[in-house]
Design an enzyme around this catalytic site. Sequence first.
Site, mmCIF file in Angstrom:
data_model
loop_
_atom_site.group_PDB
_atom_site.id
_atom_site.type_symbol
_atom_site.label_atom_id
_atom_site.label_comp_id
_atom_site.label_asym_id
_atom_site.label_seq_id
_atom_site.Cartn_x
_atom_site.Cartn_y
_atom_site.Cartn_z
ATOM 1 C CG HIS A 1 52.032 17.012 -50.535
ATOM 2 N ND1 HIS A 1 52.952 15.850 -50.292
ATOM 3 C CD2 HIS A 1 52.393 17.612 -51.372
ATOM 4 C CE1 HIS A 1 53.683 15.998 -51.257
ATOM 5 N NE2 HIS A 1 53.653 17.101 -51.856
ATOM 6 C CG HIS B 1 50.931 16.358 -55.880
ATOM 7 N ND1 HIS B 1 52.130 16.392 -56.824
ATOM 8 C CD2 HIS B 1 51.707 16.817 -54.637
ATOM 9 C CE1 HIS B 1 53.103 16.928 -56.319
ATOM 10 N NE2 HIS B 1 52.926 16.993 -55.074
ATOM 11 N NE ARG C 1 55.993 13.760 -57.375
ATOM 12 C CZ ARG C 1 55.133 13.504 -56.398
ATOM 13 N NH1 ARG C 1 55.018 14.062 -55.345
ATOM 14 N NH2 ARG C 1 54.335 12.399 -56.496
ATOM 15 C CE1 TYR D 1 54.446 21.219 -51.572
ATOM 16 C CE2 TYR D 1 55.894 21.194 -53.579
ATOM 17 C CZ TYR D 1 54.698 20.555 -52.711
ATOM 18 O OH TYR D 1 54.118 19.577 -53.422
ATOM 19 C CE1 TYR E 1 57.237 19.403 -56.895
ATOM 20 C CE2 TYR E 1 54.750 19.383 -57.175
ATOM 21 C CZ TYR E 1 55.888 18.745 -56.236
ATOM 22 O OH TYR E 1 55.874 18.003 -55.246
#
Length: 304
Positions: free
Chosen positions: A220, A218, A215, A158, A194
Amino acid sequence: MPQFNDTELTAAVIESFEKTPDPRVKFLMQELVKSLHDYVRKTDLTFDEWGYAIDFLTRTGQKCTASRQEFILLSDVLGVSMLVDAVNHREREGATETTVLGPFYVGEHKVLPHGTDVSPHNVTGERMFVQSRVTDLKGKPLAGVPVDIWHADDDGHYDSQKPDYEVTGPSSRARFITDADGRFFFRTILPCSYPIPTDGPVGEMIRQVRRHEMRPAHVHFLVAAPGYEPLVTHVFIEGDEYLDSDVVFGVKDELVAKIEKRTDALMPDGKPAPAPWHLMSYEFRMKPGKGTAPKPMLAVAEDA
Ligand code: BEZ
Ligand code: FE
Protein backbone atom coordinates in the site's frame (compact mmCIF):
# COMPACT_ATOMS: atom_id res chain seq x y z
CA MET A 1 -56.25 6.76 5.05
CA PRO A 2 -54.17 6.28 1.84
CA GLN A 3 -54.11 2.82 0.22
CA PHE A 4 -51.10 2.15 -2.06
CA ASN A 5 -50.28 -0.40 -4.71
CA ASP A 6 -46.54 -1.18 -4.86
CA THR A 7 -45.58 1.54 -7.37
CA GLU A 8 -47.73 4.20 -5.65
CA LEU A 9 -46.04 3.22 -2.40
CA THR A 10 -42.61 4.03 -3.90
CA ALA A 11 -43.89 7.40 -5.15
CA ALA A 12 -45.30 8.19 -1.68
CA VAL A 13 -42.03 7.38 0.09
CA ILE A 14 -40.04 9.48 -2.42
CA GLU A 15 -42.53 12.34 -1.89
CA SER A 16 -42.04 12.06 1.92
CA PHE A 17 -38.49 13.44 1.46
CA GLU A 18 -39.64 16.51 -0.53
CA LYS A 19 -39.15 18.97 2.36
CA THR A 20 -35.57 17.88 3.12
CA PRO A 21 -33.69 21.22 3.42
CA ASP A 22 -30.36 19.94 2.04
CA PRO A 23 -30.82 19.19 -1.69
CA ARG A 24 -28.00 16.64 -1.75
CA VAL A 25 -29.47 14.72 1.23
CA LYS A 26 -32.89 14.81 -0.46
CA PHE A 27 -31.41 13.45 -3.71
CA LEU A 28 -29.44 10.70 -1.94
CA MET A 29 -32.46 9.55 0.10
CA GLN A 30 -34.89 9.55 -2.82
CA GLU A 31 -32.48 7.61 -5.05
CA LEU A 32 -31.82 5.13 -2.24
CA VAL A 33 -35.57 4.50 -1.85
CA LYS A 34 -35.93 4.04 -5.63
CA SER A 35 -33.11 1.48 -5.78
CA LEU A 36 -34.27 -0.44 -2.67
CA HIS A 37 -37.88 -0.60 -3.86
CA ASP A 38 -36.78 -1.70 -7.35
CA TYR A 39 -34.75 -4.48 -5.74
CA VAL A 40 -37.71 -5.73 -3.68
CA ARG A 41 -40.01 -5.64 -6.74
CA LYS A 42 -37.50 -7.31 -9.11
CA THR A 43 -36.72 -10.12 -6.70
CA ASP A 44 -40.22 -10.58 -5.19
CA LEU A 45 -38.37 -10.60 -1.86
CA THR A 46 -39.93 -13.08 0.60
CA PHE A 47 -40.43 -12.36 4.33
CA ASP A 48 -37.78 -14.98 5.13
CA GLU A 49 -35.26 -13.34 2.80
CA TRP A 50 -36.04 -9.89 4.18
CA GLY A 51 -35.64 -11.26 7.73
CA TYR A 52 -32.31 -12.87 6.78
CA ALA A 53 -31.06 -9.56 5.37
CA ILE A 54 -32.06 -7.69 8.55
CA ASP A 55 -30.32 -10.31 10.70
CA PHE A 56 -27.20 -10.24 8.48
CA LEU A 57 -26.93 -6.45 8.69
CA THR A 58 -27.57 -6.55 12.46
CA ARG A 59 -24.73 -9.03 12.93
CA THR A 60 -22.51 -6.96 10.63
CA GLY A 61 -23.04 -3.98 12.95
CA GLN A 62 -22.51 -6.11 16.05
CA LYS A 63 -19.15 -7.31 14.68
CA CYS A 64 -17.88 -3.71 14.50
CA THR A 65 -15.64 -2.53 17.33
CA ALA A 66 -13.14 0.30 17.74
CA SER A 67 -10.70 -1.92 15.88
CA ARG A 68 -12.93 -3.77 13.40
CA GLN A 69 -15.14 -2.29 10.65
CA GLU A 70 -17.26 -5.09 9.23
CA PHE A 71 -19.47 -2.69 7.23
CA ILE A 72 -16.47 -1.40 5.26
CA LEU A 73 -15.41 -4.98 4.65
CA LEU A 74 -18.93 -5.65 3.32
CA SER A 75 -18.67 -2.58 1.08
CA ASP A 76 -15.27 -3.85 -0.13
CA VAL A 77 -16.41 -7.37 -1.07
CA LEU A 78 -19.55 -6.04 -2.79
CA GLY A 79 -17.38 -3.77 -4.97
CA VAL A 80 -18.99 -0.63 -3.51
CA SER A 81 -15.70 0.75 -2.15
CA MET A 82 -14.05 0.44 -5.58
CA LEU A 83 -17.12 1.97 -7.26
CA VAL A 84 -17.00 4.99 -4.93
CA ASP A 85 -13.28 5.25 -5.77
CA ALA A 86 -14.06 5.01 -9.52
CA VAL A 87 -16.78 7.69 -9.61
CA ASN A 88 -14.52 10.05 -7.65
CA HIS A 89 -11.48 9.51 -9.92
CA ARG A 90 -12.99 9.46 -13.42
CA GLU A 91 -10.40 11.67 -15.15
CA ARG A 92 -6.87 10.58 -14.20
CA GLU A 93 -5.13 12.68 -16.94
CA GLY A 94 -2.09 10.41 -16.69
CA ALA A 95 -1.97 10.38 -12.89
CA THR A 96 -1.36 7.06 -11.12
CA GLU A 97 -4.49 4.96 -10.69
CA THR A 98 -6.14 4.71 -7.28
CA THR A 99 -7.52 1.76 -5.32
CA VAL A 100 -9.03 0.97 -1.89
CA LEU A 101 -7.44 2.25 1.33
CA GLY A 102 -8.30 -0.98 3.17
CA PRO A 103 -8.79 -1.47 6.89
CA PHE A 104 -5.14 -1.74 7.91
CA TYR A 105 -4.08 1.88 7.50
CA VAL A 106 -3.47 3.18 11.00
CA GLY A 107 -2.50 6.73 10.02
CA GLU A 108 0.47 8.99 10.75
CA HIS A 109 3.23 6.47 10.22
CA LYS A 110 6.61 7.17 11.79
CA VAL A 111 9.10 8.89 9.44
CA LEU A 112 12.13 6.65 8.76
CA PRO A 113 15.36 7.39 6.87
CA HIS A 114 15.62 6.21 3.25
CA GLY A 115 16.98 2.67 2.97
CA THR A 116 15.54 1.53 6.32
CA ASP A 117 14.57 -2.12 6.55
CA VAL A 118 10.90 -1.85 7.61
CA SER A 119 10.49 -5.60 8.18
CA PRO A 120 12.49 -6.58 11.24
CA HIS A 121 14.37 -9.85 10.97
CA ASN A 122 11.85 -11.81 13.04
CA VAL A 123 9.61 -11.36 9.97
CA THR A 124 10.59 -14.10 7.55
CA GLY A 125 10.37 -13.76 3.79
CA GLU A 126 12.44 -13.05 0.72
CA ARG A 127 14.08 -9.63 0.87
CA MET A 128 12.94 -6.81 -1.41
CA PHE A 129 14.35 -3.35 -2.19
CA VAL A 130 11.70 -0.78 -3.17
CA GLN A 131 12.80 2.29 -5.15
CA SER A 132 10.31 4.91 -6.12
CA ARG A 133 9.82 8.49 -7.25
CA VAL A 134 6.96 10.98 -6.92
CA THR A 135 6.41 13.41 -9.81
CA ASP A 136 3.78 15.73 -11.23
CA LEU A 137 1.96 14.87 -14.49
CA LYS A 138 4.89 16.22 -16.56
CA GLY A 139 7.48 14.14 -14.71
CA LYS A 140 8.80 17.00 -12.53
CA PRO A 141 10.03 15.51 -9.23
CA LEU A 142 8.11 16.48 -6.09
CA ALA A 143 10.39 16.94 -3.08
CA GLY A 144 9.49 16.77 0.61
CA VAL A 145 6.35 14.67 0.04
CA PRO A 146 5.28 12.27 2.82
CA VAL A 147 4.63 8.73 1.56
CA ASP A 148 3.06 6.15 3.89
CA ILE A 149 3.73 2.50 3.00
CA TRP A 150 2.31 -0.65 4.61
CA HIS A 151 1.97 -4.32 3.68
CA ALA A 152 1.28 -7.76 5.10
CA ASP A 153 4.09 -10.03 6.27
CA ASP A 154 4.75 -13.44 4.77
CA ASP A 155 2.18 -15.21 6.97
CA GLY A 156 -0.47 -12.94 5.41
CA HIS A 157 -1.14 -10.66 8.41
CA TYR A 158 -0.62 -6.94 8.99
CA ASP A 159 1.27 -5.89 12.12
CA SER A 160 -1.92 -4.23 13.41
CA GLN A 161 -3.83 -7.55 13.34
CA LYS A 162 -1.43 -9.08 15.84
CA PRO A 163 -2.43 -9.19 19.51
CA ASP A 164 0.90 -7.71 20.70
CA TYR A 165 0.84 -4.79 18.20
CA GLU A 166 0.59 -2.14 20.95
CA VAL A 167 3.76 -3.55 22.55
CA THR A 168 5.85 -4.51 19.50
CA GLY A 169 4.93 -1.47 17.39
CA PRO A 170 4.94 -1.07 13.63
CA SER A 171 6.39 -3.60 11.23
CA SER A 172 6.25 -3.45 7.42
CA ARG A 173 4.80 0.04 7.91
CA ALA A 174 6.53 3.44 7.70
CA ARG A 175 6.54 6.97 6.28
CA PHE A 176 9.28 8.27 3.97
CA ILE A 177 9.78 11.85 2.81
CA THR A 178 10.81 12.24 -0.84
CA ASP A 179 14.26 13.77 -1.47
CA ALA A 180 15.11 16.69 -3.81
CA ASP A 181 14.68 14.33 -6.83
CA GLY A 182 11.29 13.12 -5.57
CA ARG A 183 12.85 9.77 -4.69
CA PHE A 184 12.46 7.44 -1.71
CA PHE A 185 13.63 3.87 -1.11
CA PHE A 186 13.48 1.20 1.56
CA ARG A 187 14.11 -2.46 2.30
CA THR A 188 11.41 -4.95 3.22
CA ILE A 189 10.18 -8.46 2.37
CA LEU A 190 8.30 -9.59 -0.71
CA PRO A 191 4.67 -9.59 0.49
CA CYS A 192 2.36 -12.53 -0.24
CA SER A 193 -1.34 -12.88 -0.99
CA TYR A 194 -3.56 -12.98 2.11
CA PRO A 195 -7.17 -13.53 3.20
CA ILE A 196 -9.41 -10.70 4.38
CA PRO A 197 -10.81 -11.26 7.91
CA THR A 198 -13.43 -14.03 7.57
CA ASP A 199 -14.53 -14.59 11.17
CA GLY A 200 -17.64 -12.40 10.77
CA PRO A 201 -20.80 -12.19 8.64
CA VAL A 202 -18.78 -11.09 5.57
CA GLY A 203 -16.72 -14.29 5.76
CA GLU A 204 -19.94 -16.28 6.21
CA MET A 205 -21.35 -14.70 3.03
CA ILE A 206 -18.13 -15.29 1.07
CA ARG A 207 -18.21 -19.00 1.99
CA GLN A 208 -21.93 -19.41 1.26
CA VAL A 209 -21.58 -18.03 -2.27
CA ARG A 210 -18.39 -20.06 -2.92
CA ARG A 211 -16.12 -17.06 -3.43
CA HIS A 212 -12.54 -17.10 -2.18
CA GLU A 213 -11.33 -14.61 0.44
CA MET A 214 -7.91 -13.73 -1.02
CA ARG A 215 -6.25 -10.48 -1.99
CA PRO A 216 -3.25 -10.64 -4.37
CA ALA A 217 0.12 -9.63 -2.88
CA HIS A 218 0.62 -5.85 -2.77
CA VAL A 219 2.26 -2.92 -1.01
CA HIS A 220 0.00 0.00 0.00
CA PHE A 221 1.10 3.59 -0.72
CA LEU A 222 -0.53 6.82 0.42
CA VAL A 223 1.14 9.86 -1.16
CA ALA A 224 0.02 13.22 0.22
CA ALA A 225 1.64 16.12 -1.66
CA PRO A 226 0.36 19.63 -0.90
CA GLY A 227 -1.42 21.07 -3.97
CA TYR A 228 -2.13 17.58 -5.37
CA GLU A 229 -4.97 15.10 -4.84
CA PRO A 230 -3.94 12.59 -2.16
CA LEU A 231 -3.06 9.32 -3.89
CA VAL A 232 -4.30 6.12 -2.22
CA THR A 233 -3.07 3.11 -4.11
CA HIS A 234 -1.28 -0.25 -4.08
CA VAL A 235 1.49 -1.73 -6.18
CA PHE A 236 0.66 -5.39 -6.90
CA ILE A 237 3.22 -8.13 -7.47
CA GLU A 238 3.15 -9.44 -11.05
CA GLY A 239 2.42 -13.15 -11.35
CA ASP A 240 0.25 -13.43 -8.22
CA GLU A 241 -2.42 -16.10 -8.70
CA TYR A 242 -5.20 -13.82 -7.34
CA LEU A 243 -4.64 -10.78 -9.60
CA ASP A 244 -7.68 -11.70 -11.70
CA SER A 245 -9.98 -12.47 -8.78
CA ASP A 246 -9.16 -10.01 -5.95
CA VAL A 247 -11.94 -10.42 -3.37
CA VAL A 248 -12.30 -6.60 -3.15
CA PHE A 249 -11.94 -5.91 -6.94
CA GLY A 250 -9.02 -3.54 -6.30
CA VAL A 251 -6.59 -4.53 -9.08
CA LYS A 252 -5.89 -2.25 -12.06
CA ASP A 253 -3.40 -3.28 -14.79
CA GLU A 254 -1.31 -0.14 -14.35
CA LEU A 255 -0.74 -0.98 -10.68
CA VAL A 256 0.82 -4.39 -11.34
CA ALA A 257 4.63 -4.19 -11.20
CA LYS A 258 7.22 -6.57 -12.52
CA ILE A 259 9.46 -7.48 -9.60
CA GLU A 260 12.99 -8.31 -10.70
CA LYS A 261 14.81 -11.19 -9.03
CA ARG A 262 18.43 -10.07 -8.47
CA THR A 263 21.63 -11.73 -7.33
CA ASP A 264 23.92 -8.62 -7.27
CA ALA A 265 26.02 -8.36 -4.14
CA LEU A 266 24.95 -4.76 -3.54
CA MET A 267 21.50 -3.18 -3.39
CA PRO A 268 20.85 0.06 -5.38
CA ASP A 269 22.01 2.19 -2.42
CA GLY A 270 25.43 0.45 -2.50
CA LYS A 271 24.89 -1.57 0.70
CA PRO A 272 25.38 -5.37 0.87
CA ALA A 273 22.50 -7.53 -0.33
CA PRO A 274 21.36 -10.90 0.95
CA ALA A 275 21.22 -13.26 -2.02
CA PRO A 276 18.92 -13.52 -3.86
CA TRP A 277 16.72 -10.43 -3.49
CA HIS A 278 13.90 -8.68 -5.34
CA LEU A 279 13.67 -5.18 -6.79
CA MET A 280 10.40 -3.23 -7.01
CA SER A 281 10.61 0.02 -9.03
CA TYR A 282 7.55 2.24 -9.35
CA GLU A 283 6.87 5.92 -10.04
CA PHE A 284 3.85 7.82 -8.78
CA ARG A 285 2.37 10.67 -10.88
CA MET A 286 0.32 13.14 -8.90
CA LYS A 287 -2.74 15.01 -10.17
CA PRO A 288 -3.00 18.69 -9.19
CA GLY A 289 -5.93 19.31 -6.89
CA LYS A 290 -7.12 19.53 -3.31
CA GLY A 291 -8.21 17.10 -0.71
CA THR A 292 -7.10 15.80 2.63
CA ALA A 293 -5.44 12.44 3.09
CA PRO A 294 -7.95 9.80 4.26
CA LYS A 295 -8.21 8.90 7.90
CA PRO A 296 -7.71 5.33 9.14
CA MET A 297 -10.77 3.13 8.70
CA LEU A 298 -10.69 2.10 12.39
CA ALA A 299 -10.37 -1.60 11.69
CA VAL A 300 -6.94 -2.65 12.76
CA ALA A 301 -7.29 -6.04 14.41
CA GLU A 302 -9.01 -9.30 13.75
CA ASP A 303 -11.11 -9.90 16.85
CA ALA A 304 -10.88 -13.37 18.30
C1 BEZ B 1 -6.17 -4.43 2.35
O1 BEZ B 1 -5.62 -4.37 1.29
O2 BEZ B 1 -5.46 -4.27 3.32
C2 BEZ B 1 -7.65 -4.73 2.43
C3 BEZ B 1 -8.53 -4.04 1.61
C4 BEZ B 1 -9.90 -4.32 1.70
C5 BEZ B 1 -10.37 -5.28 2.59
C6 BEZ B 1 -9.47 -5.96 3.40
C7 BEZ B 1 -8.10 -5.70 3.32
FE1 FE C 1 -3.59 -4.83 1.92
